[in-house]
Design an enzyme around this catalytic site. Sequence first.
Site, mmCIF file in Angstrom:
data_model
loop_
_atom_site.group_PDB
_atom_site.id
_atom_site.type_symbol
_atom_site.label_atom_id
_atom_site.label_comp_id
_atom_site.label_asym_id
_atom_site.label_seq_id
_atom_site.Cartn_x
_atom_site.Cartn_y
_atom_site.Cartn_z
ATOM 1 N N CYS A 138 -4.390 -9.131 -4.709
ATOM 2 C CA CYS A 138 -3.630 -8.835 -3.498
ATOM 3 C C CYS A 138 -2.585 -10.133 -3.543
ATOM 4 O O CYS A 138 -1.300 -9.880 -3.497
ATOM 5 C CB CYS A 138 -4.162 -8.717 -2.358
ATOM 6 S SG CYS A 138 -5.264 -7.147 -2.107
ATOM 7 N N CYS A 170 -6.336 -0.485 -8.025
ATOM 8 C CA CYS A 170 -6.738 -0.235 -6.607
ATOM 9 C C CYS A 170 -5.585 0.726 -5.787
ATOM 10 O O CYS A 170 -6.104 1.217 -4.840
ATOM 11 C CB CYS A 170 -6.914 -1.556 -6.157
ATOM 12 S SG CYS A 170 -5.713 -2.443 -5.909
#
Length: 147
Positions: free
Chosen positions: A103, A33
Site C-alpha cells: 500500500c 489485491c
Amino acid sequence: MYSEKVMDHFQNPRNVGEIENASGVGTVGNAKCGDIMRIYLDVDDNGVIRDVKFKTFGCGAAVATSSMATELVKGKTIQEALQVTNKAVMEALDGLPPVKVHCSLLAEEAIHAALWDYAQKNGITIEGLEKPKSDIHEGEEEEEEDY
C-alpha cells in the site's frame, strides 16, 4: 496490528477528493489485491504543490497511506515530493504490517505518476523521475498457471 496513526488516517483521511483541472493526476493500481489509488496535484508557478487530493479504492491501509502521502507532499516543491518514498510514508504512519507494505508502494507510485503527468502536460523533464507503472507489479515475472 495497526498503529494509532494508521487508524487515524483511515478513519479520518486528509485531502480526500478531486482537483478540477489538476496540474497532474496519477493513477496506479495493484492487480493482485485490487487497490486503486489516484492522486491529484495542484502545482503553482514556482513548482510548489499548493494542493493535493486523493481517491482510493482499497483497504484501510491503502486509504491511510494515501492520506499520509498527500500530507507529506503538500506545500513541498516537485523535487521534495519526488523524495517521498514508501519507506517515508510507512515511517510517518509508525509502520505497517508486512502484508500491507504494498500500500505504501502504491502511494509512492501514485505521487510519481501525478508528477509524470504534470511534467508531460508542461513539456518538462523532472530530474530523477522515471515513467511510472500503472500496476505496481508490472514487469514482475508472471506466475504460470496450470490449466
